[in-house]
Design an enzyme around this catalytic site. Structure first.
Site, short mmCIF file in Angstrom:
data_model
loop_
_atom_site.label_atom_id
_atom_site.label_comp_id
_atom_site.label_asym_id
_atom_site.label_seq_id
_atom_site.Cartn_x
_atom_site.Cartn_y
_atom_site.Cartn_z
N CYS A 30 -25.77 -18.69 36.69
CA CYS A 30 -26.73 -17.90 37.49
C CYS A 30 -28.14 -18.46 37.35
O CYS A 30 -28.89 -18.52 38.32
CB CYS A 30 -26.70 -16.43 37.06
SG CYS A 30 -25.14 -15.60 37.41
N CYS A 84 -25.73 -15.41 32.07
CA CYS A 84 -24.83 -16.33 32.78
C CYS A 84 -25.57 -17.64 33.08
O CYS A 84 -26.46 -17.66 33.93
CB CYS A 84 -24.37 -15.68 34.07
SG CYS A 84 -23.58 -16.81 35.21
#
Length: 122
Positions: free
Chosen positions: A45, A42
């Site tokens: 993230c 991600c």
């Protein structure tokens, strides 16, 4: 340091960890799993984690910071996964104060002032 950190993976482990700290303020950052090089699938993230970590010194005394990996991309994308169903998470990264409606989702986690506010306001 008046707070402690736990790094975990998966919903059952999150529930066990949160229950073990019952009665203490719990803050949790949910991110996508990391590969062997330590990079999450991600990209948000990857961006959010250092920003959130830089604000950890603002956590209240006695609080617990849980860094929770939600699983691989396929599991996360399943609308019936336990994080979506039980915690009502809609995206990663999500930073939340457990047991309250207070949370920051995706790009909100990029803003250090919002992260600081989540950690310091009742």
């Amino acid at each position: 340091m008046g707070w402690e950190e736990r790094q975990i993976r998966g919903y059952p482990e999150f529930v066990r960890t949160a229950q073990s700290y019952h009665g203490r303020p719990i803050f949790a950052l949910f991110c996508g799993d990391k590969d062997a090089e330590g990079r999450s699938w991600c990209p948000d993230c990857v961006t959010a984690e250092p920003i959130v970590r830089k604000e950890l010194h603002n956590l209240p005394d006695e609080s617990v910071f849980i860094y929770c990996l939600v699983g691989d991309r396929a599991y996360w994308k399943d609308p019936n996964n336990e994080f979506r169903r039980n915690l009502k998470l809609t995206g990663v990264p999500t930073l939340l104060k457990y047991g309250t409606p207070q949370k920051l989702v995706e790009e909100e986690c990029f803003k250090s002032d919002l992260v600081r506010m989540l950690f310091t306001e009742d």
